[in-house]
Design a protein around this motif. Structure first.
Motif, short mmCIF file in Angstrom:
data_model
loop_
_atom_site.label_atom_id
_atom_site.label_comp_id
_atom_site.label_asym_id
_atom_site.label_seq_id
_atom_site.Cartn_x
_atom_site.Cartn_y
_atom_site.Cartn_z
N ILE A 31 0.86 -1.19 0.00
CA ILE A 31 0.00 0.00 0.00
C ILE A 31 0.89 1.24 0.00
CG2 ILE A 31 -1.86 1.22 1.18
CD1 ILE A 31 -2.59 -1.47 2.51
N LEU A 32 1.05 1.83 -1.17
CA LEU A 32 1.96 2.96 -1.32
C LEU A 32 1.25 4.08 -2.06
CD1 LEU A 32 4.98 0.98 -2.82
CD2 LEU A 32 4.86 1.90 -0.55
N SER A 33 1.34 5.29 -1.54
CA SER A 33 0.75 6.40 -2.29
C SER A 33 1.68 7.60 -2.34
CB SER A 33 -0.60 6.80 -1.67
OG SER A 33 -0.42 7.20 -0.33
N GLY A 34 2.92 7.43 -1.90
CA GLY A 34 3.86 8.55 -1.93
C GLY A 34 5.23 8.06 -1.51
N ASP A 35 6.13 9.01 -1.23
CA ASP A 35 7.49 8.60 -0.88
C ASP A 35 7.90 9.11 0.50
OD1 ASP A 35 7.75 11.23 -1.43
OD2 ASP A 35 9.05 10.97 -3.20
N ASP A 36 6.90 9.44 1.33
CA ASP A 36 7.23 9.86 2.69
C ASP A 36 6.63 8.86 3.70
OD1 ASP A 36 4.59 10.47 2.39
OD2 ASP A 36 4.81 12.62 2.76
N TYR A 37 7.02 9.03 4.95
CA TYR A 37 6.65 8.10 6.02
C TYR A 37 5.15 7.80 6.03
CZ TYR A 37 7.01 6.10 10.77
OH TYR A 37 6.99 5.27 11.86
N ALA A 38 4.34 8.84 5.97
CA ALA A 38 2.89 8.68 6.14
C ALA A 38 2.22 7.97 4.97
CB ALA A 38 2.24 10.05 6.34
N ALA A 73 8.68 4.17 6.22
CA ALA A 73 8.40 4.09 7.66
C ALA A 73 9.21 2.98 8.32
CB ALA A 73 6.90 3.85 7.87
N LEU A 74 9.26 1.81 7.70
CA LEU A 74 9.99 0.68 8.31
C LEU A 74 11.47 1.01 8.46
CD1 LEU A 74 10.04 -2.26 9.38
CD2 LEU A 74 10.45 -3.00 7.02
N TRP A 99 0.34 4.79 14.57
CA TRP A 99 1.43 5.76 14.68
C TRP A 99 1.82 6.18 13.26
CZ3 TRP A 99 2.69 0.63 14.26
CH2 TRP A 99 3.77 0.29 13.46
N CYS A 100 2.22 7.45 13.12
CA CYS A 100 2.48 7.99 11.77
C CYS A 100 3.84 8.65 11.66
CB CYS A 100 1.38 8.98 11.37
SG CYS A 100 -0.26 8.24 11.36
N SER A 101 4.71 8.47 12.66
CA SER A 101 6.07 9.02 12.60
C SER A 101 6.89 8.27 13.64
CB SER A 101 6.05 10.52 12.94
OG SER A 101 5.66 10.70 14.30
N THR A 102 8.22 8.42 13.55
CA THR A 102 9.07 7.76 14.55
C THR A 102 8.83 8.36 15.94
OG1 THR A 102 10.87 9.22 13.89
CG2 THR A 102 10.92 6.97 13.02
N ALA A 103 8.51 9.67 15.98
CA ALA A 103 8.24 10.30 17.29
C ALA A 103 7.00 9.65 17.92
CB ALA A 103 8.03 11.80 17.12
N GLU A 104 5.99 9.41 17.11
CA GLU A 104 4.77 8.77 17.64
C GLU A 104 5.05 7.32 18.04
OE1 GLU A 104 1.51 11.36 15.10
OE2 GLU A 104 1.31 9.18 15.14
N LEU A 105 5.87 6.62 17.27
CA LEU A 105 6.21 5.23 17.64
C LEU A 105 6.97 5.21 18.96
CD1 LEU A 105 6.23 2.20 17.13
CD2 LEU A 105 8.27 2.52 15.69
N ARG A 106 7.90 6.14 19.12
CA ARG A 106 8.65 6.21 20.37
C ARG A 106 7.72 6.40 21.56
NH1 ARG A 106 13.96 8.07 22.12
NH2 ARG A 106 14.57 8.52 19.97
#
Ligand SMILES: [Zn+2]
Length: 266
Positions: free
Chosen positions: A11-18, A24-25, A253-260
Protein backbone atom coordinates in the motif's frame (compact mmCIF):
# COMPACT_ATOMS: atom_id res chain seq x y z
CA UNK A 1 5.48 -5.56 27.63
CA UNK A 2 6.25 -6.88 24.13
CA UNK A 3 4.73 -4.92 21.28
CA UNK A 4 3.71 -6.26 17.88
CA UNK A 5 3.98 -3.83 14.95
CA UNK A 6 2.26 -4.26 11.57
CA UNK A 7 3.35 -2.98 8.14
CA UNK A 8 1.86 -3.34 4.64
CA UNK A 9 4.40 -3.42 1.81
CA UNK A 10 1.96 -3.08 -1.09
CA UNK A 11 0.00 0.00 0.00
CA UNK A 12 1.96 2.96 -1.32
CA UNK A 13 0.75 6.40 -2.29
CA UNK A 14 3.86 8.55 -1.93
CA UNK A 15 7.49 8.60 -0.88
CA UNK A 16 7.23 9.86 2.69
CA UNK A 17 6.65 8.10 6.02
CA UNK A 18 2.89 8.68 6.14
CA UNK A 19 2.28 7.31 2.65
CA UNK A 20 4.89 4.59 2.31
CA UNK A 21 5.50 1.78 4.83
CA UNK A 22 8.93 1.09 3.28
CA UNK A 23 10.08 4.59 4.28
CA UNK A 24 8.40 4.09 7.66
CA UNK A 25 9.99 0.68 8.31
CA UNK A 26 13.50 1.92 7.48
CA UNK A 27 13.09 4.86 9.89
CA UNK A 28 11.49 2.68 12.59
CA UNK A 29 14.33 0.13 12.45
CA UNK A 30 16.78 2.95 13.22
CA UNK A 31 14.56 4.12 16.08
CA UNK A 32 14.29 0.60 17.56
CA UNK A 33 18.08 0.22 17.51
CA UNK A 34 18.57 3.73 19.00
CA UNK A 35 16.08 2.90 21.79
CA UNK A 36 17.70 -0.51 22.41
CA UNK A 37 14.43 -2.29 21.62
CA UNK A 38 15.28 -5.87 20.58
CA UNK A 39 13.33 -7.26 17.62
CA UNK A 40 12.33 -10.84 18.40
CA UNK A 41 10.38 -13.50 16.48
CA UNK A 42 6.65 -13.83 17.16
CA UNK A 43 7.47 -17.38 18.31
CA UNK A 44 9.26 -15.91 21.38
CA UNK A 45 5.96 -14.37 22.50
CA UNK A 46 4.15 -17.66 21.88
CA UNK A 47 6.90 -19.43 23.86
CA UNK A 48 6.08 -17.17 26.81
CA UNK A 49 2.43 -18.28 26.71
CA UNK A 50 3.66 -21.89 26.76
CA UNK A 51 5.94 -21.25 29.74
CA UNK A 52 9.03 -21.90 27.61
CA UNK A 53 10.35 -18.34 27.99
CA UNK A 54 10.11 -15.75 30.76
CA UNK A 55 7.85 -12.78 30.09
CA UNK A 56 10.47 -10.63 31.81
CA UNK A 57 12.94 -11.41 28.99
CA UNK A 58 10.49 -9.80 26.54
CA UNK A 59 9.78 -6.57 28.45
CA UNK A 60 11.20 -4.25 25.78
CA UNK A 61 10.83 -6.61 22.83
CA UNK A 62 9.24 -5.67 19.54
CA UNK A 63 7.81 -8.12 16.97
CA UNK A 64 7.60 -7.10 13.30
CA UNK A 65 4.70 -8.41 11.22
CA UNK A 66 3.89 -7.81 7.56
CA UNK A 67 0.34 -8.37 6.28
CA UNK A 68 -0.86 -9.86 2.98
CA UNK A 69 2.46 -11.40 1.90
CA UNK A 70 3.11 -9.26 -1.18
CA UNK A 71 6.43 -9.83 -2.98
CA UNK A 72 7.33 -6.27 -1.92
CA UNK A 73 8.05 -7.88 1.45
CA UNK A 74 10.89 -9.73 -0.22
CA UNK A 75 11.92 -8.23 -3.53
CA UNK A 76 12.71 -4.66 -4.67
CA UNK A 77 10.21 -3.50 -7.26
CA UNK A 78 9.58 -0.50 -9.49
CA UNK A 79 6.26 0.91 -8.29
CA UNK A 80 4.20 2.63 -11.00
CA UNK A 81 4.48 6.40 -10.50
CA UNK A 82 6.74 6.08 -7.44
CA UNK A 83 9.84 4.39 -8.81
CA UNK A 84 12.14 1.82 -7.18
CA UNK A 85 11.13 0.55 -3.75
CA UNK A 86 13.49 -1.34 -1.43
CA UNK A 87 11.76 -4.48 -0.15
CA UNK A 88 11.12 -4.97 3.56
CA UNK A 89 13.61 -7.88 3.55
CA UNK A 90 16.32 -5.75 1.94
CA UNK A 91 15.65 -2.85 4.34
CA UNK A 92 16.16 -5.37 7.16
CA UNK A 93 19.37 -6.70 5.55
CA UNK A 94 20.66 -3.13 5.06
CA UNK A 95 19.98 -2.39 8.72
CA UNK A 96 21.63 -5.61 9.91
CA UNK A 97 24.70 -4.79 7.81
CA UNK A 98 24.90 -1.19 9.05
CA UNK A 99 24.28 -1.83 12.74
CA UNK A 100 24.91 -5.52 13.40
CA UNK A 101 21.46 -5.67 15.04
CA UNK A 102 19.70 -9.00 14.50
CA UNK A 103 16.25 -8.69 12.89
CA UNK A 104 13.40 -11.02 12.01
CA UNK A 105 9.74 -10.73 11.00
CA UNK A 106 6.60 -12.67 10.19
CA UNK A 107 4.84 -12.27 6.86
CA UNK A 108 1.16 -13.25 6.87
CA UNK A 109 0.41 -14.68 3.44
CA UNK A 110 -2.81 -15.62 1.63
CA UNK A 111 -2.75 -19.33 0.86
CA UNK A 112 -4.86 -19.70 -2.29
CA UNK A 113 -2.89 -19.05 -5.46
CA UNK A 114 -6.09 -18.45 -7.41
CA UNK A 115 -7.27 -15.87 -4.86
CA UNK A 116 -3.91 -14.11 -4.99
CA UNK A 117 -3.95 -14.03 -8.78
CA UNK A 118 -7.42 -12.45 -8.80
CA UNK A 119 -6.45 -9.88 -6.15
CA UNK A 120 -3.27 -9.06 -8.07
CA UNK A 121 -5.22 -8.62 -11.31
CA UNK A 122 -8.09 -6.56 -9.89
CA UNK A 123 -6.59 -4.62 -6.97
CA UNK A 124 -2.88 -4.31 -7.80
CA UNK A 125 -1.18 -3.99 -11.18
CA UNK A 126 -1.36 -7.56 -12.47
CA UNK A 127 2.42 -7.91 -12.18
CA UNK A 128 2.54 -11.03 -10.00
CA UNK A 129 3.08 -9.10 -6.77
CA UNK A 130 1.16 -11.70 -4.77
CA UNK A 131 3.15 -14.65 -6.06
CA UNK A 132 4.51 -17.32 -3.72
CA UNK A 133 7.80 -17.88 -5.54
CA UNK A 134 9.80 -16.41 -2.64
CA UNK A 135 8.22 -18.31 0.27
CA UNK A 136 10.56 -21.31 0.29
CA UNK A 137 13.64 -19.08 -0.12
CA UNK A 138 12.46 -16.95 2.83
CA UNK A 139 11.81 -20.06 4.90
CA UNK A 140 15.32 -21.36 4.23
CA UNK A 141 16.94 -18.04 5.16
CA UNK A 142 14.84 -17.85 8.38
CA UNK A 143 14.74 -14.06 8.58
CA UNK A 144 11.06 -13.82 7.56
CA UNK A 145 8.63 -16.57 8.67
CA UNK A 146 5.70 -17.16 6.31
CA UNK A 147 2.55 -17.38 8.44
CA UNK A 148 -1.16 -17.73 7.59
CA UNK A 149 -3.52 -14.94 6.58
CA UNK A 150 -6.26 -17.41 5.60
CA UNK A 151 -7.15 -19.17 2.39
CA UNK A 152 -8.51 -16.23 0.39
CA UNK A 153 -8.91 -13.27 2.84
CA UNK A 154 -12.65 -13.50 2.00
CA UNK A 155 -11.56 -10.90 -0.55
CA UNK A 156 -14.24 -9.51 -2.89
CA UNK A 157 -11.91 -9.92 -5.92
CA UNK A 158 -12.14 -13.72 -5.57
CA UNK A 159 -15.85 -13.61 -6.46
CA UNK A 160 -17.05 -10.08 -7.34
CA UNK A 161 -20.62 -11.44 -7.80
CA UNK A 162 -20.87 -12.29 -4.07
CA UNK A 163 -21.85 -9.09 -2.19
CA UNK A 164 -21.24 -10.75 1.20
CA UNK A 165 -17.48 -11.04 0.59
CA UNK A 166 -15.03 -8.68 2.29
CA UNK A 167 -16.11 -9.57 5.83
CA UNK A 168 -14.00 -12.16 7.62
CA UNK A 169 -16.43 -12.18 10.57
CA UNK A 170 -18.78 -14.24 8.41
CA UNK A 171 -16.34 -17.18 8.72
CA UNK A 172 -18.33 -18.67 11.58
CA UNK A 173 -19.05 -22.35 10.91
CA UNK A 174 -16.85 -25.48 11.02
CA UNK A 175 -16.74 -25.88 7.25
CA UNK A 176 -15.65 -22.35 6.35
CA UNK A 177 -13.21 -22.27 9.30
CA UNK A 178 -11.67 -25.53 8.09
CA UNK A 179 -11.08 -23.96 4.68
CA UNK A 180 -9.70 -20.65 5.93
CA UNK A 181 -7.59 -22.17 8.71
CA UNK A 182 -6.72 -25.86 8.13
CA UNK A 183 -6.58 -25.78 4.34
CA UNK A 184 -4.63 -22.49 4.40
CA UNK A 185 -1.98 -23.91 6.77
CA UNK A 186 -1.71 -27.05 4.63
CA UNK A 187 -1.27 -25.09 1.39
CA UNK A 188 1.24 -22.65 2.88
CA UNK A 189 3.32 -25.52 4.26
CA UNK A 190 3.28 -27.26 0.87
CA UNK A 191 4.64 -24.13 -0.85
CA UNK A 192 6.95 -22.70 1.84
CA UNK A 193 8.20 -25.92 3.40
CA UNK A 194 7.20 -24.77 6.89
CA UNK A 195 3.91 -25.18 8.74
CA UNK A 196 2.50 -21.82 9.95
CA UNK A 197 2.54 -21.24 13.72
CA UNK A 198 0.43 -18.08 13.69
CA UNK A 199 -2.69 -16.73 12.02
CA UNK A 200 -3.60 -13.10 11.26
CA UNK A 201 -7.31 -12.31 10.95
CA UNK A 202 -8.03 -10.71 7.57
CA UNK A 203 -9.31 -7.12 8.05
CA UNK A 204 -8.69 -7.75 11.78
CA UNK A 205 -12.16 -9.36 11.88
CA UNK A 206 -13.24 -12.60 13.55
CA UNK A 207 -16.46 -14.31 14.49
CA UNK A 208 -16.84 -15.34 18.10
CA UNK A 209 -16.91 -18.94 16.91
CA UNK A 210 -13.58 -18.71 15.07
CA UNK A 211 -11.80 -16.74 17.76
CA UNK A 212 -13.16 -18.35 20.93
CA UNK A 213 -14.00 -21.88 19.84
CA UNK A 214 -12.49 -23.06 16.56
CA UNK A 215 -8.93 -21.72 16.87
CA UNK A 216 -8.39 -22.52 20.58
CA UNK A 217 -9.50 -26.14 20.05
CA UNK A 218 -8.44 -26.90 16.46
CA UNK A 219 -5.44 -24.54 16.13
CA UNK A 220 -2.98 -26.55 18.25
CA UNK A 221 -3.89 -29.77 16.40
CA UNK A 222 -2.67 -28.25 13.13
CA UNK A 223 0.41 -26.49 14.50
CA UNK A 224 -1.02 -23.04 15.21
CA UNK A 225 0.15 -21.46 18.46
CA UNK A 226 -1.61 -18.09 18.35
CA UNK A 227 -3.45 -15.50 16.29
CA UNK A 228 -3.02 -11.76 15.86
CA UNK A 229 -5.74 -9.14 15.63
CA UNK A 230 -5.38 -5.47 14.72
CA UNK A 231 -6.70 -4.27 18.06
CA UNK A 232 -4.10 -1.80 19.35
CA UNK A 233 -2.22 -2.66 22.54
CA UNK A 234 0.80 -4.41 24.01
CA UNK A 235 0.96 -8.15 24.69
CA UNK A 236 1.16 -9.59 28.20
CA UNK A 237 0.52 -12.79 30.14
CA UNK A 238 -3.14 -11.77 30.44
CA UNK A 239 -3.61 -11.39 26.67
CA UNK A 240 -5.73 -13.82 24.68
CA UNK A 241 -3.20 -15.76 22.57
CA UNK A 242 -5.90 -16.20 19.90
CA UNK A 243 -6.53 -12.43 19.75
CA UNK A 244 -3.14 -10.82 20.27
CA UNK A 245 -3.14 -7.02 19.98
CA UNK A 246 -1.09 -5.31 17.27
CA UNK A 247 -0.32 -1.74 16.33
CA UNK A 248 -0.66 -0.84 12.64
CA UNK A 249 1.75 1.57 10.94
CA UNK A 250 0.09 4.74 9.66
CA UNK A 251 -3.06 3.95 11.63
CA UNK A 252 -1.79 3.78 15.22
CA UNK A 253 1.43 5.76 14.68
CA UNK A 254 2.48 7.99 11.77
CA UNK A 255 6.07 9.02 12.60
CA UNK A 256 9.07 7.76 14.55
CA UNK A 257 8.24 10.30 17.29
CA UNK A 258 4.77 8.77 17.64
CA UNK A 259 6.21 5.23 17.64
CA UNK A 260 8.65 6.21 20.37
CA UNK A 261 5.80 7.59 22.50
CA UNK A 262 3.72 4.49 21.83
CA UNK A 263 6.55 2.15 22.90
CA UNK A 264 7.28 4.24 25.99
CA UNK A 265 3.60 4.09 27.02
CA UNK A 266 3.92 0.39 27.95
ZN1 LIG B 1 -4.92 -8.52 4.96
Amino acid sequence: MPTILTYHSQILSGDDYARNDHVALAADLRLLTDCARPVVPLSFVLDAFDGLRNWSSLTHAVVLTFDDGAVLDWRDIDYPGLGPQRSFANLMRDHIEQTGTPLCASSFAIASRRAREEMDRLSLFGRGWLSDDWWSEATREQMIAIESHGLDHDHPDVDPTDPKRGNFARIDDPQSCALQIDRASHDIERISGRRPQAFAYPYGQASDYLRRHYLPSRGPQIGLRGAVSTEPGAVGPGSDRWWLPRYVCNRDWCSTAELRRLLESH
